[in-house]
Design a protein around this motif. Sequence first.
Motif, PDB file in Angstrom:
ATOM      1  N   GLN A  50      44.628  32.150  37.005  1.00  0.00           N
ATOM      2  CA  GLN A  50      45.634  32.559  36.037  1.00  0.00           C
ATOM      3  C   GLN A  50      45.119  33.644  34.881  1.00  0.00           C
ATOM      4  O   GLN A  50      45.838  34.560  34.698  1.00  0.00           O
ATOM      5  CB  GLN A  50      46.038  31.207  35.235  1.00  0.00           C
ATOM      6  N   GLU A  51      43.921  33.346  34.716  1.00  0.00           N
ATOM      7  CA  GLU A  51      43.222  34.134  33.783  1.00  0.00           C
ATOM      8  C   GLU A  51      42.998  35.452  34.167  1.00  0.00           C
ATOM      9  O   GLU A  51      43.342  36.827  33.337  1.00  0.00           O
ATOM     10  CB  GLU A  51      41.845  33.602  33.075  1.00  0.00           C
ATOM     11  N   GLY A  84      44.946  37.059  36.536  1.00  0.00           N
ATOM     12  CA  GLY A  84      46.145  37.720  36.895  1.00  0.00           C
ATOM     13  C   GLY A  84      46.019  38.081  38.299  1.00  0.00           C
ATOM     14  O   GLY A  84      45.308  37.711  39.141  1.00  0.00           O
ATOM     15  N   ASP A  85      46.995  39.096  38.687  1.00  0.00           N
ATOM     16  CA  ASP A  85      47.244  39.450  40.103  1.00  0.00           C
ATOM     17  C   ASP A  85      46.074  40.154  40.731  1.00  0.00           C
ATOM     18  O   ASP A  85      45.304  41.082  40.412  1.00  0.00           O
ATOM     19  CB  ASP A  85      48.276  40.705  40.296  1.00  0.00           C
ATOM     20  N   SER A  92      41.223  41.604  39.644  1.00  0.00           N
ATOM     21  CA  SER A  92      42.628  41.620  39.576  1.00  0.00           C
ATOM     22  C   SER A  92      42.890  43.020  39.118  1.00  0.00           C
ATOM     23  O   SER A  92      42.188  43.922  38.916  1.00  0.00           O
ATOM     24  CB  SER A  92      42.909  40.854  38.226  1.00  0.00           C
TER      25      SER A  92
END
Lengths: 378, 130
Positions: B33-34, B36-37, B61
């Motif tokens: 989550q931290e 990101g993609d 990411s």
Amino acid sequence: MSLRRTPLHALHKELGGRLVPFAGWEMPVQFAGVVSEHFAVRRQAGLFDVSHMGELRVTGPEALPLLQRLTPNDVSRLVPGRAQYSALTTDSGGFVDDIIVYRRGEESFLVVTNAANTARDLAWIRERGGTAAECVEDLSDETALLALQGPRAPAILQTLTDLDLTTVRYYRFAEGEVAGVPGTVARMGYTGEDGFEIMVPADRAEELARRLLDAGASEGLVSTGLGARDTLRLEAKMALHGNDIDEDHSVEEADLGWIVKPDKGDFIGRDALVAQREHGVTRKLVGFELRDRGVPRHGYPIVVNGEPFGEVTSGGHAPFLKKSLGLAYLPADACEPGQAFEVVIRGRPVPAEVVPTPFYVRPGKKKKKKKRAAAAAV
Amino acid sequence: MTPDDLYYSKEHEWLRLEGDGSATIGITDHAQQELGDIVYVELPDPGSALEADDVMGSVESVKAVSEIFSPVAGTVTAVNDALEDAPEVVNSDPYGDGWLIRLRLDDAGSPAATMLSAADYDKHVASEAD
């Protein structure tokens, strides 16, 4: 030092934006996620808060001569209602900042600057403009700027304004109301898509953003952050000040020579830029693609046969094109597409080559006219 | 929810004991989550020997690159090749199909002495957020 906040700060938090420090501001880097926001802008629309950018009002009889002296583009060619991409140039033709100049009237202009540079720009204008700079007023604090970008942007915006947006063509603007909020609607952007930048009073910005998001929901409009703004502008090969352009790289080297109009008369950096145009530059900003897996990023070294050859100025994974892309300054005689080199990614040399730019051109966009010389040669 | 049957590192890796002297390692839901993609995952070659806290690879990411540390010592027996074409699986299924490597443990004993339980990892994440 505490971070500055835009008028949309509370709305960003409410909408789940992830807020990070950027250029002294607390800004949303993403909402749903960078990749999904990137695709939303390519396919539908996204709404960016770019209120951290600076707005300077330049008015009076000194306004035109002052801007002509400070910038390489020909401000006299602008008629009211049109804007131009330009720069504040140093004596050596480098970028104090890249800017957009709007002409609102014969003696009335607006200059939009990068957030991180606004204070520096003002100091530069005062230093180099002398008493004429008294006609420059900083409106940044009282002005909000929203960017509505994507193929659905015109349809969404048209539902909220009486302005006829079909007449507001690329790099033109109109002044009027959007959702009852008075502002300036300019057709431009930093994403490679059709879209608008809407300037409104700071205290009306949240109201406008909510109305835009409501009106656009059925068209697929989403809130978008600075993460997607960066990946979108990279695909479109739009330069980022501080990464790709700065005081040490000239306008000609940055491949932005089209904003240099030496025939208009003298301006700061003219001699250096004219000399570079006549004798050529030693390095040039080009786009490249990695030929193997990896992600190039700002500052990574470029080598040929193990020897230093340049440095990545911007890079990343391009979500829409699904490629690892970047920009770099390379020796001017090694800038043709196909030129091979290696990007050193944390100690590992990864093959790359120069490719034509922009990497991404939106469907239906008119191709630039071919250069006369090329046509004559056929 | 942080799975109870895994061990965790403060650097946001998880480890599952497979009961045959090997372990599977990945990054936590909080880590993905931290980040990101995720667009690129770099993993070690099978056969590589890793010490505890060695850099075993990286996860990139769109925004950032993050190094992955091996929480224990061992020899890499398998890497998740599927991530080469579908790195986003680390985002969508960090504890399942988004696993990173499998290794044969040098020390067949429990990693409990050096790693965190799910409850302690959650506390660690909460303390980082302060």
